[in-house]
Design a protein around this motif. Structure first.
Motif, PDB file in Angstrom:
ATOM      1  N   UNK A  59     -15.653  68.892 -16.311  1.00  0.00           N
ATOM      2  CA  UNK A  59     -15.532  67.646 -15.411  1.00  0.00           C
ATOM      3  C   UNK A  59     -15.430  66.513 -16.377  1.00  0.00           C
ATOM      4  N   UNK A  60     -14.983  65.355 -15.644  1.00  0.00           N
ATOM      5  CA  UNK A  60     -14.851  64.033 -16.245  1.00  0.00           C
ATOM      6  C   UNK A  60     -16.078  63.160 -15.503  1.00  0.00           C
ATOM      7  N   UNK A  61     -16.271  62.103 -16.339  1.00  0.00           N
ATOM      8  CA  UNK A  61     -17.428  61.255 -15.728  1.00  0.00           C
ATOM      9  C   UNK A  61     -17.031  60.606 -14.581  1.00  0.00           C
ATOM     10  N   UNK A  62     -18.084  60.238 -13.655  1.00  0.00           N
ATOM     11  CA  UNK A  62     -17.591  59.747 -12.338  1.00  0.00           C
ATOM     12  C   UNK A  62     -17.312  57.934 -12.410  1.00  0.00           C
ATOM     13  N   UNK A  63     -17.407  57.470 -13.700  1.00  0.00           N
ATOM     14  CA  UNK A  63     -16.934  56.095 -13.649  1.00  0.00           C
ATOM     15  C   UNK A  63     -15.552  55.999 -13.393  1.00  0.00           C
ATOM     16  N   UNK A  64     -15.168  54.917 -12.471  1.00  0.00           N
ATOM     17  CA  UNK A  64     -13.973  54.622 -12.031  1.00  0.00           C
ATOM     18  C   UNK A  64     -13.724  52.936 -11.786  1.00  0.00           C
ATOM     19  N   UNK A  65     -12.819  52.303 -12.325  1.00  0.00           N
ATOM     20  CA  UNK A  65     -12.725  51.026 -12.207  1.00  0.00           C
ATOM     21  C   UNK A  65     -11.293  50.700 -11.272  1.00  0.00           C
ATOM     22  N   UNK A  66     -11.277  49.681 -10.517  1.00  0.00           N
ATOM     23  CA  UNK A  66     -10.317  49.329  -9.401  1.00  0.00           C
ATOM     24  C   UNK A  66      -9.885  47.806  -9.552  1.00  0.00           C
ATOM     25  N   UNK A  67      -8.616  47.835  -9.665  1.00  0.00           N
ATOM     26  CA  UNK A  67      -8.022  46.376  -9.498  1.00  0.00           C
ATOM     27  C   UNK A  67      -6.875  46.418  -8.571  1.00  0.00           C
ATOM     28  N   UNK A  96     -13.560  72.259  -9.376  1.00  0.00           N
ATOM     29  CA  UNK A  96     -13.496  72.443  -8.094  1.00  0.00           C
ATOM     30  C   UNK A  96     -14.111  71.344  -7.145  1.00  0.00           C
ATOM     31  N   UNK A  97     -15.413  70.712  -7.409  1.00  0.00           N
ATOM     32  CA  UNK A  97     -16.137  70.087  -6.357  1.00  0.00           C
ATOM     33  C   UNK A  97     -16.226  68.524  -6.471  1.00  0.00           C
ATOM     34  N   UNK A  98     -15.787  67.873  -7.559  1.00  0.00           N
ATOM     35  CA  UNK A  98     -15.870  66.545  -7.740  1.00  0.00           C
ATOM     36  C   UNK A  98     -14.594  65.887  -7.704  1.00  0.00           C
ATOM     37  N   UNK A  99     -14.322  64.654  -7.048  1.00  0.00           N
ATOM     38  CA  UNK A  99     -13.190  64.030  -6.788  1.00  0.00           C
ATOM     39  C   UNK A  99     -13.234  62.618  -7.034  1.00  0.00           C
ATOM     40  N   UNK A 100     -12.147  62.099  -7.607  1.00  0.00           N
ATOM     41  CA  UNK A 100     -12.090  60.646  -7.593  1.00  0.00           C
ATOM     42  C   UNK A 100     -11.322  60.029  -6.332  1.00  0.00           C
ATOM     43  N   UNK A 101     -11.845  59.125  -5.576  1.00  0.00           N
ATOM     44  CA  UNK A 101     -11.410  58.792  -4.112  1.00  0.00           C
ATOM     45  C   UNK A 101     -11.314  57.144  -4.342  1.00  0.00           C
ATOM     46  N   UNK A 102      -9.964  56.707  -3.559  1.00  0.00           N
ATOM     47  CA  UNK A 102      -9.881  55.407  -3.289  1.00  0.00           C
ATOM     48  C   UNK A 102      -9.918  55.274  -1.629  1.00  0.00           C
ATOM     49  N   UNK A 103     -10.746  54.656  -0.858  1.00  0.00           N
ATOM     50  CA  UNK A 103     -10.695  54.111   0.443  1.00  0.00           C
ATOM     51  C   UNK A 103     -10.344  52.796   0.718  1.00  0.00           C
ATOM     52  N   UNK A 118     -14.658  55.266  -5.821  1.00  0.00           N
ATOM     53  CA  UNK A 118     -15.901  56.177  -6.011  1.00  0.00           C
ATOM     54  C   UNK A 118     -15.508  57.748  -6.103  1.00  0.00           C
ATOM     55  N   UNK A 119     -16.528  58.214  -6.535  1.00  0.00           N
ATOM     56  CA  UNK A 119     -16.407  59.914  -6.693  1.00  0.00           C
ATOM     57  C   UNK A 119     -17.306  60.358  -5.532  1.00  0.00           C
ATOM     58  N   UNK A 120     -16.887  61.527  -5.199  1.00  0.00           N
ATOM     59  CA  UNK A 120     -17.395  62.391  -4.140  1.00  0.00           C
ATOM     60  C   UNK A 120     -17.518  63.578  -4.782  1.00  0.00           C
ATOM     61  N   UNK A 122     -20.104  67.526  -3.860  1.00  0.00           N
ATOM     62  CA  UNK A 122     -20.880  68.309  -2.677  1.00  0.00           C
ATOM     63  C   UNK A 122     -22.180  67.902  -2.968  1.00  0.00           C
ATOM     64  N   UNK A 123     -22.874  67.886  -4.025  1.00  0.00           N
ATOM     65  CA  UNK A 123     -24.346  67.241  -3.875  1.00  0.00           C
ATOM     66  C   UNK A 123     -24.565  66.244  -5.238  1.00  0.00           C
ATOM     67  N   UNK A 124     -25.606  65.600  -5.218  1.00  0.00           N
ATOM     68  CA  UNK A 124     -25.698  64.794  -6.336  1.00  0.00           C
ATOM     69  C   UNK A 124     -24.562  63.664  -6.380  1.00  0.00           C
ATOM     70  N   UNK A 125     -24.368  63.093  -5.346  1.00  0.00           N
ATOM     71  CA  UNK A 125     -23.408  61.953  -5.073  1.00  0.00           C
ATOM     72  C   UNK A 125     -23.553  60.974  -6.154  1.00  0.00           C
ATOM     73  N   UNK A 126     -22.460  60.204  -6.481  1.00  0.00           N
ATOM     74  CA  UNK A 126     -22.775  59.202  -7.610  1.00  0.00           C
ATOM     75  C   UNK A 126     -22.662  57.899  -7.071  1.00  0.00           C
ATOM     76  N   UNK A 127     -23.688  56.852  -7.575  1.00  0.00           N
ATOM     77  CA  UNK A 127     -23.453  55.501  -7.123  1.00  0.00           C
ATOM     78  C   UNK A 127     -22.678  54.726  -7.717  1.00  0.00           C
TER      79      UNK A 127
END
Length: 149
Positions: A59-67, A96-103, A118-120, A122-127
């Motif tokens: 897996x990759x880290x949950x960090x994401x930036x958006x503009x 399998x369990x971790x996704x990068x998402x844009x809403x 953000x990242x989604x 199954x458990x231990x969601x990231x802030x």
């Protein structure tokens, strides 16, 4: 290139950050229901040496930036208007369990589109999250089904 429904991400940049093969990837995402808006998302892509050294191979880290910005005339199709908005893009960042998402959320009171990356999990969601806005106020915007009242 990643896909979710009709939203495609096209890689437009890749910046090496160290000798172990870690990179920052930059992708352009066009909103499938809002013509004229493009979001640029960046995220950390771990190299094989870093994966082997740290033992977290899949897996990759949950960090994401958006503009997000207006990149043409804005035409808005059928978008969700509720507080939770709608998912316009997702891609896996683990085996399998971790996704990068844009809403996308429409802020009716301020006539603004909000894009939340953000990242989604199954458990231990990231802030860890990032937000960008595209103000519609004063812009010539075409609403396919009429502007919400």
């Amino acid at each position: 290139m990643s896909v979710c429904g009709t939203a495609w991400a096209e890689q437009v940049g890749e910046v090496g950050v160290d000798w172990t093969g870690n990179d920052i990837i930059v992708e352009a995402i066009k909103d499938p229901e809002v013509d004229g808006v493009t979001c640029h998302v960046s995220y950390f892509d771990r190299g094989i040496i870093d994966r082997l050294r740290k033992g977290n191979y899949f897996e990759n880290p949950s960090d994401t930036a958006i503009s997000c910005n207006q990149t043409g005339p804005i035409t808005i199709g059928e978008i969700e208007l509720g507080e939770d908005g709608e998912e316009v893009f997702k891609q896996g960042i683990s085996l399998i369990w971790k996704e990068q998402v844009v809403n996308r959320i429409y802020d009716k009171a301020n006539d603004t589109l909000i894009y939340l990356a953000h990242s989604r999990q199954v458990q231990d969601g990231s802030a860890k999250m990032s937000i960008s806005t595209v103000p519609l106020y004063g812009q010539k915007v075409e609403w396919i089904n009429g502007k919400p009242e």
